[in-house]
Design an enzyme around this catalytic site. Sequence first.
Site, PDB file in Angstrom:
ATOM      1  N   ARG A 187     -30.808   0.562 -18.265  1.00 30.00           N
ATOM      2  CA  ARG A 187     -30.170  -0.675 -17.803  1.00 30.00           C
ATOM      3  C   ARG A 187     -29.855  -1.620 -18.961  1.00 30.00           C
ATOM      4  O   ARG A 187     -29.948  -2.835 -18.830  1.00 30.00           O
ATOM      5  CB  ARG A 187     -31.051  -1.380 -16.763  1.00 30.00           C
ATOM      6  N   SER A 236     -30.327  -3.690  -6.418  1.00 35.16           N
ATOM      7  CA  SER A 236     -31.717  -3.493  -6.848  1.00 35.16           C
ATOM      8  C   SER A 236     -32.182  -4.692  -7.660  1.00 35.16           C
ATOM      9  O   SER A 236     -31.558  -5.063  -8.647  1.00 35.16           O
ATOM     10  CB  SER A 236     -31.838  -2.222  -7.688  1.00 35.16           C
ATOM     11  N   GLU A 307     -33.991  -6.702 -12.808  1.00 34.02           N
ATOM     12  CA  GLU A 307     -32.753  -5.990 -13.084  1.00 34.02           C
ATOM     13  C   GLU A 307     -31.566  -6.887 -12.787  1.00 34.02           C
ATOM     14  O   GLU A 307     -30.556  -6.869 -13.504  1.00 34.02           O
ATOM     15  CB  GLU A 307     -32.661  -4.714 -12.235  1.00 34.02           C
TER      16      GLU A 307
END
Length: 315
Positions: A187, A236, A307
Amino acid sequence: MAAAAHRPEASPPPGLHTALPHGVPALRGRVTRDAPLGASTWFRVGGAADVLVRPADANDLVALLRDLPGETPITVIGAASNMIIRDGGIAGVTIRLARGFGDVVVEADGIVAGAAALDVTVAETAAAHGLAGLEFLIGIPGTIGGAVAMNAGAYGTEIKDVLDWAEVATSAGVVRLAAADLRFAYRRAVLPPRGVVVRARLRATPGDAAAIAARLNEIRTAREATQPVRARTGGSTFKNPPGDRKAWELIDAAGCRGLRIGDAQVSEKHCNFLINTGGATAAQIEALGEEVRARVRAATGVELEWEIRRIGRPA
């Protein structure tokens, strides 16, 4: 470039450098002061951008990056799907790529897509032309620019696995960077300072169109069954911690499924999703996320990492 080339959304100011904060240069794209952002985010929360710029094209964006004072904060937003914009809005200049950055070009073994192209659109375009390997993008609710900038992934594949190159606008011009240059991690990608992704090439493999379409439908069905895709959410919320542990499992084990602060709630359907059930503020959503982190830390010793991007000023 002459100020007359600028097309404002409201009455033209007497001069961009005097009327707009932070020395925004004259552009061919749109420049808006105090631009509301909340309604365009997936959470439907957040304040206004001090200055919102929609560049006309890559050259316009380079001119902005070149002429903007170095001390002016720059924030780039795409579909605003995986972020919380705080209630006090965003300081400095917010860049949103739209028309001029959304082209999708099909090649024999890949797709070249503008940064504003939706991940879903790229996945569907590849499938329509019998190109396999990009089906995972159907499960990512964002744009190609954002996917590159955060190495987005789903269903076992990440952008780093399919990226040939990305073009990034900088104050010195547009540079083409190979995947290795972006130093991808989970990420995360490393862009040049104040760089903005404008285009990317994704590898694909000619395949059986029926099988590719079936995989798309499989992913769509799985998302519908397991995620609150029709709710006001940001995707998410927390990264999966190192190892085989899943963030949602830790959140569930800490008793957070369904937890609420005001109208912000941990989804009952998938507890790594926060949702706005109606009138939540950005502050409530962020506070709920921090409460989840605290409870997971107390119950398991694991420090969950956000995230979702959280940007802007508190109210």
